[in-house]
Write a protein that holds these residues in place. Structure first.
Motif, mmCIF file in Angstrom:
data_model
loop_
_atom_site.group_PDB
_atom_site.id
_atom_site.type_symbol
_atom_site.label_atom_id
_atom_site.label_comp_id
_atom_site.label_asym_id
_atom_site.label_seq_id
_atom_site.Cartn_x
_atom_site.Cartn_y
_atom_site.Cartn_z
ATOM 1 N N ASP A 104 7.277 -18.666 7.565
ATOM 2 C CA ASP A 104 6.512 -19.852 7.197
ATOM 3 C C ASP A 104 5.295 -20.060 8.117
ATOM 4 N N ILE A 105 5.446 -19.757 9.389
ATOM 5 C CA ILE A 105 4.322 -19.978 10.328
ATOM 6 C C ILE A 105 3.594 -18.670 10.663
ATOM 7 N N PHE A 106 4.014 -17.568 10.024
ATOM 8 C CA PHE A 106 3.456 -16.257 10.369
ATOM 9 C C PHE A 106 1.937 -16.182 10.122
ATOM 10 N N PRO A 107 1.428 -16.666 8.968
ATOM 11 C CA PRO A 107 -0.034 -16.591 8.758
ATOM 12 C C PRO A 107 -0.806 -17.310 9.864
ATOM 13 N N ASP A 108 -0.273 -18.436 10.273
ATOM 14 C CA ASP A 108 -0.870 -19.211 11.347
ATOM 15 C C ASP A 108 -0.875 -18.405 12.660
ATOM 16 N N GLU A 109 0.220 -17.721 12.914
ATOM 17 C CA GLU A 109 0.322 -16.917 14.137
ATOM 18 C C GLU A 109 -0.602 -15.699 14.092
ATOM 19 N N ILE A 110 -0.752 -15.103 12.906
ATOM 20 C CA ILE A 110 -1.670 -13.955 12.793
ATOM 21 C C ILE A 110 -3.089 -14.423 13.123
ATOM 22 N N ALA A 111 -3.466 -15.593 12.601
ATOM 23 C CA ALA A 111 -4.805 -16.127 12.879
ATOM 24 C C ALA A 111 -4.976 -16.379 14.384
ATOM 25 N N ILE A 154 0.862 -1.191 0.000
ATOM 26 C CA ILE A 154 0.000 0.000 0.000
ATOM 27 C C ILE A 154 0.898 1.241 0.000
ATOM 28 N N GLY A 155 0.512 2.248 -0.750
ATOM 29 C CA GLY A 155 1.297 3.489 -0.764
ATOM 30 C C GLY A 155 2.502 3.370 -1.676
ATOM 31 N N ASP A 156 3.442 4.325 -1.539
ATOM 32 C CA ASP A 156 4.616 4.367 -2.419
ATOM 33 C C ASP A 156 5.742 3.483 -1.912
ATOM 34 N N ALA A 157 5.814 3.307 -0.615
ATOM 35 C CA ALA A 157 6.810 2.423 -0.018
ATOM 36 C C ALA A 157 6.356 2.131 1.408
ATOM 37 N N ALA A 158 6.886 1.054 1.960
ATOM 38 C CA ALA A 158 6.565 0.696 3.346
ATOM 39 C C ALA A 158 7.830 0.246 4.043
ATOM 40 N N ALA A 159 7.813 0.414 5.363
ATOM 41 C CA ALA A 159 8.938 -0.022 6.187
ATOM 42 C C ALA A 159 8.389 -0.967 7.242
ATOM 43 N N THR A 160 9.137 -2.041 7.529
ATOM 44 C CA THR A 160 8.759 -2.845 8.674
ATOM 45 C C THR A 160 9.982 -3.167 9.515
ATOM 46 N N SER A 161 9.707 -3.690 10.712
ATOM 47 C CA SER A 161 10.745 -4.028 11.685
ATOM 48 C C SER A 161 10.632 -5.496 12.046
ATOM 49 N N PHE A 162 11.784 -6.132 12.227
ATOM 50 C CA PHE A 162 11.806 -7.511 12.724
ATOM 51 C C PHE A 162 12.378 -7.579 14.135
ATOM 52 N N PHE A 163 12.279 -6.479 14.875
ATOM 53 C CA PHE A 163 12.627 -6.483 16.301
ATOM 54 C C PHE A 163 11.888 -7.666 16.946
ATOM 55 N N PRO A 164 12.526 -8.393 17.886
ATOM 56 C CA PRO A 164 11.934 -9.649 18.377
ATOM 57 C C PRO A 164 10.486 -9.554 18.866
ATOM 58 N N ALA A 165 10.087 -8.418 19.434
ATOM 59 C CA ALA A 165 8.739 -8.323 19.990
ATOM 60 C C ALA A 165 7.680 -7.937 18.955
ATOM 61 N N LYS A 166 8.080 -7.661 17.713
ATOM 62 C CA LYS A 166 7.080 -7.339 16.684
ATOM 63 C C LYS A 166 6.396 -8.638 16.249
ATOM 64 N N PRO A 167 5.230 -8.517 15.592
ATOM 65 C CA PRO A 167 4.545 -9.759 15.203
ATOM 66 C C PRO A 167 5.439 -10.713 14.403
ATOM 67 N N LEU A 168 6.232 -10.202 13.469
ATOM 68 C CA LEU A 168 7.230 -11.047 12.798
ATOM 69 C C LEU A 168 8.604 -10.547 13.234
ATOM 70 N N GLY A 169 9.202 -11.244 14.173
ATOM 71 C CA GLY A 169 10.469 -10.775 14.737
ATOM 72 C C GLY A 169 11.592 -11.748 14.458
ATOM 73 N N CYS A 170 12.817 -11.258 14.436
ATOM 74 C CA CYS A 170 13.963 -12.164 14.293
ATOM 75 C C CYS A 170 14.639 -12.309 15.657
ATOM 76 N N TYR A 171 15.886 -12.738 15.687
ATOM 77 C CA TYR A 171 16.563 -12.947 16.968
ATOM 78 C C TYR A 171 17.610 -11.858 17.195
ATOM 79 N N GLY A 172 17.225 -10.654 16.847
ATOM 80 C CA GLY A 172 18.089 -9.494 16.994
ATOM 81 C C GLY A 172 17.369 -8.347 16.319
ATOM 82 N N ASP A 173 18.103 -7.442 15.711
ATOM 83 C CA ASP A 173 17.470 -6.352 14.968
ATOM 84 C C ASP A 173 17.395 -6.695 13.491
ATOM 85 N N GLY A 174 16.344 -6.192 12.860
ATOM 86 C CA GLY A 174 16.182 -6.394 11.427
ATOM 87 C C GLY A 174 15.029 -5.568 10.921
ATOM 88 N N GLY A 175 14.949 -5.398 9.610
ATOM 89 C CA GLY A 175 13.852 -4.640 9.029
ATOM 90 C C GLY A 175 13.789 -4.864 7.535
#
Ligand SMILES: *Cc1c(COP(=O)(O)O)cnc(C)c1O
Length: 382
Positions: free
Chosen positions: A260-267, A189-210
């Protein structure tokens, strides 16, 4: 062996990263070990694989991973050439990073109010803020609607205002990556988007990421150049001022497994939020998801009558139920941001005094949720 009584009183995690770790542990260990064995810690093949999967998931043409959500926001502003004299419209009720990147590039954040029902940017306030920016001699350039607490922003209202004023739309999907608006996922949606993979975000990694998402082919080489010191065709040619903002290969490997399991987790999060809503609607203002939008429930946030929040937090703390306040201070009242222009912001100010977030994650079982709900009800009845 702990007894049932103690487990009843055991502290509940606010966000349970460990349950997911238990579910995915072996897969992630294998994926990380494979990166360790390859020694390709920077720009390993997992990064490109993840970028392809993220773009496909979001329904965007391109995904460009990076080192954090904050870097993702900054890379977009830098790639668009936003700078001194430009106004970038940000909600006053958000995490600071949304606005923080704006002075990084020399531009001016202008604060916009949010709506009382969804906590997302109010398009009428955006209209007024555009007028305020112009009156201050600034050129309106970008609006950053935030998908706050996981819910896609009100793009029905914001996109037409942006189009009418020639603003680029940068979706800050750090909390709402994976949410949908009229069937489109955030990131597309829009011209561009930014997301974060900080561990506590819905899709998080094991450190910082985006990651950055865009459908604009011409922006991709610029974003990639910005991500690596403004490099040109040759690695050691610098054609612009950039930064170091790559995603580590190890984090990409972790994210491939978690996506891979994110859709399941969103549900699962959606079911848990609906259950909270049912069980708490008569004692608090429970969150509303607008028609046409979905939420990934980065936070489950209720609103109380003024003055009741801190007593609830204290009562819950005594029962081992953690809470958090996102956000206690609106952006325009933060010492570092008070000098920037703003529309009047009554809703943001009220929310900062009245909201409180309860434990929320995809692995919150019904028994634990019942314990939380019972504690909230007891505290609010007192
Ligand atoms: C977390 C967050 C960011 C920043 O992400 P980092 O990866 O922590 O840099 C930006 N905007 C919002 C709304 C966030 O919640």
């Amino acid at each position: 062996m702990t007894t049932h009584v103690t487990s009843q009183m055991a502290p509940i995690p606010f966000i349970d990263v460990a349950s997911q770790r238990a579910r995915l542990g072996a897969r992630i260990d294998r994926a990380v070990t494979s990166v360790l064995d390859s020694c390709r810690f920077i720009n390993g093949p997992e990064v490109a694989i993840l970028e392809e999967q993220l773009a496909a998931f979001a329904g965007a043409k391109h995904a460009i991973t990076c080192a954090s959500g904050t870097d993702a926001l900054a890379m977009i502003l830098m790639s668009w050439g936003i700078g001194p004299g430009d106004a970038v419209f940000c909600p006053a009720f958000t995490f600071c990073a949304t606005a923080e990147v704006v002075p990084w590039v020399g531009a001016t954040p202008v604060f916009v109010d949010v709506k009382a029902d969804t906590f997302n940017m109010d398009a009428e306030s955006l209209e007024r803020a555009i007028g305020i920016a112009k009156a201050a001699g600034l050129t309106p350039k970008v609006v950053i609607p935030v998908d706050l607490f996981g819910q896609a922003a009100d793009y029905d209202a914001i996109l037409p205002v942006a189009a009418a004023h020639g603003l680029k739309v940068l979706d800050d999907a750090a909390q709402g990556f994976g949410a949908q608006w009229r069937g489109k996922r955030t990131g597309s949606i829009g011209d561009a988007a930014a997301t974060s993979f900080f561990p506590a975000k819905p899709l998080g990694c094991y450190g910082d990421g985006g990651a950055v998402f865009t459908n604009d082919d011409s922006l991709v080489p610029i974003l990639k150049s910005v991500r690596e010191h403004g490099q040109g065709v040759d690695k050691y040619e610098n054609v612009r001022i950039g930064m170091t903002a790559r995603l580590d290969t190890i984090q990409a490997a972790v994210l491939i497994e978690k996506l891979d399991i994110f859709p399941d987790e969103i549900a699962a999060r959606d079911t848990i939020a609906a259950r909270y809503n049912t069980l708490l609607a008569d004692v608090a203002i429970v969150p509303t998801v607008a028609e046409g939008a979905t939420s990934t429930w980065a936070q489950y946030t209720i609103r109380l009558a003024p003055g009741r929040r801190d007593a609830l937090a204290e009562a819950l703390r005594k029962e081992g139920v953690p809470t958090a306040v996102y956000y206690r201070i609106p952006m325009h009242k933060q010492p570092a941001y008070a000098r920037f222009p703003a529309d009047r912001l009554p809703v943001s100010e009220a929310l900062c005094a009245e909201v409180i977030s309860l434990p929320m994650h995809a692995y919150l079982d019904a028994a634990t949720q019942d314990r939380i709900v019972a504690a909230v009800r007891r505290a609010l009845a007192a």
